[in-house]
Design a protein around this motif. Structure first.
Motif, PDB file in Angstrom:
ATOM      1  N   ALA A   1       2.059   7.052  -5.874  1.00 18.99           N
ATOM      2  CA  ALA A   1       1.108   6.284  -4.729  1.00 18.99           C
ATOM      3  C   ALA A   1       2.175   5.858  -3.832  1.00 18.99           C
ATOM      4  CB  ALA A   1       0.242   5.555  -5.411  1.00 18.99           C
ATOM      5  N   SER A   2       1.603   5.738  -2.592  1.00 14.63           N
ATOM      6  CA  SER A   2       2.618   5.171  -1.559  1.00 14.63           C
ATOM      7  C   SER A   2       2.418   3.637  -1.570  1.00 14.63           C
ATOM      8  CB  SER A   2       2.054   5.392  -0.091  1.00 14.63           C
ATOM      9  OG  SER A   2       2.661   4.662   0.860  1.00 14.63           O
TER      10      SER A   2
ATOM     11  N   SER B   1       2.681   1.521   0.650  1.00 15.80           N
ATOM     12  CA  SER B   1       1.778   0.951   1.830  1.00 15.80           C
ATOM     13  C   SER B   1       0.319   0.796   1.311  1.00 15.80           C
ATOM     14  CB  SER B   1       2.214   1.795   2.915  1.00 15.80           C
ATOM     15  OG  SER B   1       1.576   3.130   2.854  1.00 15.80           O
ATOM     16  N   ASP B   2      -0.049   1.612   0.391  1.00  8.01           N
ATOM     17  CA  ASP B   2      -1.287   1.507  -0.002  1.00  8.01           C
ATOM     18  C   ASP B   2      -1.641   0.253  -0.992  1.00  8.01           C
ATOM     19  OD1 ASP B   2      -2.295   3.908   1.572  1.00  8.01           O
ATOM     20  OD2 ASP B   2      -1.554   5.071  -0.094  1.00  8.01           O
ATOM     21  N   HIS B   3      -0.514  -0.184  -1.673  1.00 10.77           N
ATOM     22  CA  HIS B   3      -0.661  -1.206  -2.571  1.00 10.77           C
ATOM     23  C   HIS B   3      -0.864  -2.680  -1.708  1.00 10.77           C
ATOM     24  CE1 HIS B   3       0.629  -2.819  -6.641  1.00 10.77           C
ATOM     25  NE2 HIS B   3       0.154  -3.742  -5.830  1.00 10.77           N
ATOM     26  N   ARG B   4      -1.837  -3.336  -1.709  1.00  8.05           N
ATOM     27  CA  ARG B   4      -2.098  -4.339  -0.915  1.00  8.05           C
ATOM     28  C   ARG B   4      -1.642  -5.499  -1.754  1.00  8.05           C
ATOM     29  NH1 ARG B   4      -7.175  -5.274   2.858  1.00  8.05           N
ATOM     30  NH2 ARG B   4      -5.721  -3.808   3.920  1.00  8.05           N
TER      31      ARG B   4
ATOM     32  N   TYR C   1       5.257  -2.639   0.943  1.00  5.68           N
ATOM     33  CA  TYR C   1       3.864  -3.033   0.407  1.00  5.68           C
ATOM     34  C   TYR C   1       3.193  -3.457   1.569  1.00  5.68           C
ATOM     35  CZ  TYR C   1       5.918  -2.550  -4.198  1.00  5.68           C
ATOM     36  OH  TYR C   1       6.596  -2.196  -5.451  1.00  5.68           O
ATOM     37  N   ASP C   2       1.807  -3.339   1.381  1.00  2.00           N
ATOM     38  CA  ASP C   2       1.103  -4.095   2.423  1.00  2.00           C
ATOM     39  C   ASP C   2       0.714  -5.576   2.199  1.00  2.00           C
ATOM     40  OD1 ASP C   2      -0.974  -4.553   4.146  1.00  2.00           O
ATOM     41  OD2 ASP C   2      -2.575  -3.577   3.163  1.00  2.00           O
TER      42      ASP C   2
ATOM     43  N   ARG D   1      -4.794  -5.251  -4.277  1.00  2.97           N
ATOM     44  CA  ARG D   1      -4.668  -4.897  -5.421  1.00  2.97           C
ATOM     45  C   ARG D   1      -3.894  -5.799  -6.520  1.00  2.97           C
ATOM     46  NH1 ARG D   1      -1.051   0.659  -6.507  1.00  2.97           N
ATOM     47  NH2 ARG D   1      -0.802   0.552  -8.794  1.00  2.97           N
TER      48      ARG D   1
ATOM     49  N   HIS E   1       2.769  -1.364  -9.630  1.00  5.46           N
ATOM     50  CA  HIS E   1       2.444  -0.486  -8.746  1.00  5.46           C
ATOM     51  C   HIS E   1       2.754   0.795  -9.435  1.00  5.46           C
ATOM     52  CE1 HIS E   1       2.474   2.004  -5.200  1.00  5.46           C
ATOM     53  NE2 HIS E   1       3.588   2.708  -5.185  1.00  5.46           N
TER      54      HIS E   1
END
Length: 227
Positions: free
Chosen positions: A4-5, A7-10, A33-34, A60, A129
């Motif tokens: 998983a990217s 950038s998709d992990h807030r 990370y976001d 997340r 993550h």
């Protein structure tokens, strides 16, 4: 979650220490990370407000400070966030392991001391993550045991406080307010000797040797007259 990217992990940071929060935000952003930093209301608001804002951010992972200043104990946010499926990582200056265990019991994934927290927080978020465990079974059991010990201690202190008569509760409440034996006797229209006898009874029941220790015990369990 392998593959998983980042950038998709807030990651949401909830901390009223702005410089510390900004350092975390920068470090996590550089790792891709976001990252969002929850802006605590300067005026008004409550813990319910903070909870609502946190859930609305749909993170997340949340990096949560236990001491949120005027908003109170950050531990009050752990259960609702964990129930929503959010990874809650506690950052704290407290070294009370019983308190750490209480956080784990409420659903936190990890508790980290603020000293050296930056690198530990980065490593913890990386493992979350990747879907990897962030605490060993032995460490978790040790923290839960520390919480249980603290709970037994608090229960014992409350048991002793429950032995006080209504009048002794009034006297202890006055001592907590910083009033002297003379002031208590004048306010109650009784002799100082009578108040001293009442104080002695309080100390005996609480199994302490001084007024200061009695006040400290009451404060330790959050006792107030009438509770």
């Amino acid at each position: 979650m392998q593959g998983a990217s980042r950038s998709d992990h807030r990651v949401l940071i909830i901390d009223d220490h702005v410089l510390f929060a900004e350092s975390l935000e920068l470090a996590l952003s550089l790792e891709g990370y976001d990252v969002r930093r929850l802006e605590l209301p300067a005026e008004g608001g409550s813990m319910a407000t903070v909870r609502s804002l946190a859930l609305r951010a749909n993170p997340r992972t949340v990096l949560l400070d236990l001491d949120l200043g005027r908003f109170g104990d950050g531990a009050n946010l752990i259960a609702p966030l964990a129930k929503a499926g959010i990874n809650v990582v506690i950052l704290t200056a407290s070294d009370e392991l019983g308190r750490w265990g209480g956080c784990m019991r409420l659903g936190a994934r990890r508790v980290l001391p603020k000293s050296g927290a930056l690198q530990h927080a980065l490593a913890t978020v990386r493992r979350l993550h990747q879907g990897l465990p962030v605490i060993s079974r032995e460490e978790l059991e040790s923290l839960l045991e520390a919480w249980a010990r603290d709970r037994r201690t608090i229960d014992d202190l409350r048991r002793r406080l429950d032995l006080l008569t209504p009048r002794e509760r009034e006297v202890l409440g006055a001592l907590i307010e910083g009033r002297t034996v003379r002031a208590i006797s004048q306010g109650s229209v009784v002799s100082e000797a009578t108040v001293r006898t009442q104080v002695k009874s309080i100390l005996n029941k609480l199994e302490v040797s001084s007024q200061l220790a009695a006040v400290g015990m009451a404060n330790q369990v959050g006792w107030r007259q009438g509770t």
